[in-house]
Design an enzyme around this catalytic site. Structure first.
Site, PDB file in Angstrom:
ATOM      1  N   ASP A   8      23.037  41.293  13.636  1.00 38.00           N
ATOM      2  CA  ASP A   8      24.227  41.271  14.513  1.00 38.00           C
ATOM      3  C   ASP A   8      25.484  41.078  13.657  1.00 38.00           C
ATOM      4  O   ASP A   8      26.191  40.087  13.792  1.00 38.00           O
ATOM      5  CB  ASP A   8      24.117  40.175  15.574  1.00 38.00           C
ATOM      6  N   HIS A 238      23.207  31.814   5.759  1.00 39.42           N
ATOM      7  CA  HIS A 238      22.059  31.828   6.674  1.00 39.42           C
ATOM      8  C   HIS A 238      21.191  33.085   6.492  1.00 39.42           C
ATOM      9  O   HIS A 238      19.997  32.996   6.209  1.00 39.42           O
ATOM     10  CB  HIS A 238      22.546  31.795   8.128  1.00 39.42           C
TER      11      HIS A 238
END
Ligand code: RIB
Ligand code: CA
Length: 303
Positions: A8, A238
């Site tokens: 995303d 991340h």
């Protein structure tokens, strides 16, 4: 290693995609896109923009616009910016999406590359759950699923209980963990130990004046969020940490446990151990400095 990143993009997603292109042991064969940091059409546009900038012509298959059973989603504009790339607002539409939707593309690629394909999911798990629903053989065909998500032994980042990717589609996450393929979970338990600071971005931009400078420029917005909201001098690597876990598992300390996800109430999105479920490998600790070093060395090799 044949890899598909389900993504995303999203600033740390962009960093992870650049890393995957730079990593010599990774053969990135496609991206599948999902809502999350952005609307899914923005995710797809940003993915195609990035691949063009990286000079890689591979499929981008667009996936879910909303969580399972829902027809709404509010992108994390306050974290990744209005268009998903921080302050950058003019992002060209380059090329077009693959004909297949993400879930069908994932099923097809897992069948063709049976036992070989690694999927690294760095957004909500909606496409993964849809692929599992679409083809009962998907789980068996897949070589490995590596997920950036969850906060099993630490606090969450979107609520105190939940990490953002899991929270954004708790139903999908719980479905994935109810019958998981060979899965590694790379959660906040380790990704907050791989902080990337302003000085790291400046070093990267010096060594990679095109891609490194682009990642530095779009990350200013993200660094401000971490500083103002998290009180941190650096942003979580991340998604790059999850991609690195696909090929460098030895940098991580993992524990095996079944997992389930709270799908309602104030603990919505909480990932918790469940001994009744098939085990996944949960990253408990990491050589954080080593991950940051590996990320920089590889991405600095880009133009
Ligand atoms: O919690 C961090 C995750 O949420 C990362 O994948 C980031 O890109 C956002 O999607
Ligand atoms: Ca992401």
């Amino acid at each position: 290693m044949k890899l598909i990143i389900d993504t995303d993009p999203g600033i740390d997603d962009a960093m992870a995609i650049a890393y995957a292109v730079a990593a010599p042991e990774i053969d990135l064969i496609g991206l599948t896109t999902v809502f999350g940091n952005t609307h899914v059409h923005q995710s797809s546009r940003n993915a195609r923009f990035l691949l063009n900038k990286l000079g890689l012509d591979i499929p981008v298959a667009e996936g879910a616009a909303y969580p399972l059973g829902s027809d709404t989603h509010a992108p994390s504009e306050h974290v990744h910016g209005p268009e998903g790339f921080g302050d950058l607002t003019e992002i060209l539409e380059i090329g077009s999406n693959h004909d297949l939707p993400a879930a069908e593309f994932l099923v097809e690629m897992a069948r063709i590359h049976k036992g070989e394909l690694v999927v690294c999911a760095v957004g909500p798990l909606t496409n993964i759950a849809n692929a599992m629903r679409l083809d009962p053989e998907f789980t068996g065909n897949l070589g490995q699923l590596v997920i950036m998500g969850g906060a099993v032994f630490c606090s969450g980042n979107i609520t105190e209980h939940a990490e953002a990717n899991i929270y954004h589609d708790a139903l999908a996450a719980d479905e994935v963990f109810s019958a998981p393929p060979d899965t590694v979970l790379v959660g906040l338990d380790v990704t907050l130990k791989t902080l990337y600071e302003t000085a790291d971005f400046e070093d990267l931009a010096r060594r990679s004046p095109d891609m490194g400078a682009f990642l530095r420029d779009i990350s200013r917005f993200y660094l401000n969020f971490y500083r103002e909201v998290g009180g941190l001098e650096g942003c979580g690597l991340h998604d790059s940490t999850a991609v690195i876990a696909c090929s460098h598992g030895s940098m991580f300390n993992m524990v095996e446990t079944g997992l389930r996800v709270e799908t309602e109430g104030d603990r919505l999105g909480a990932t918790q151990p469940d001994p009744a479920r098939s085990v996944v490998r949960v990253c408990r600790n990491v050589d954080g400095a080593g991950v940051v070093r590996l990320f920089t060395e590889r991405v600095a090799s880009l133009p």
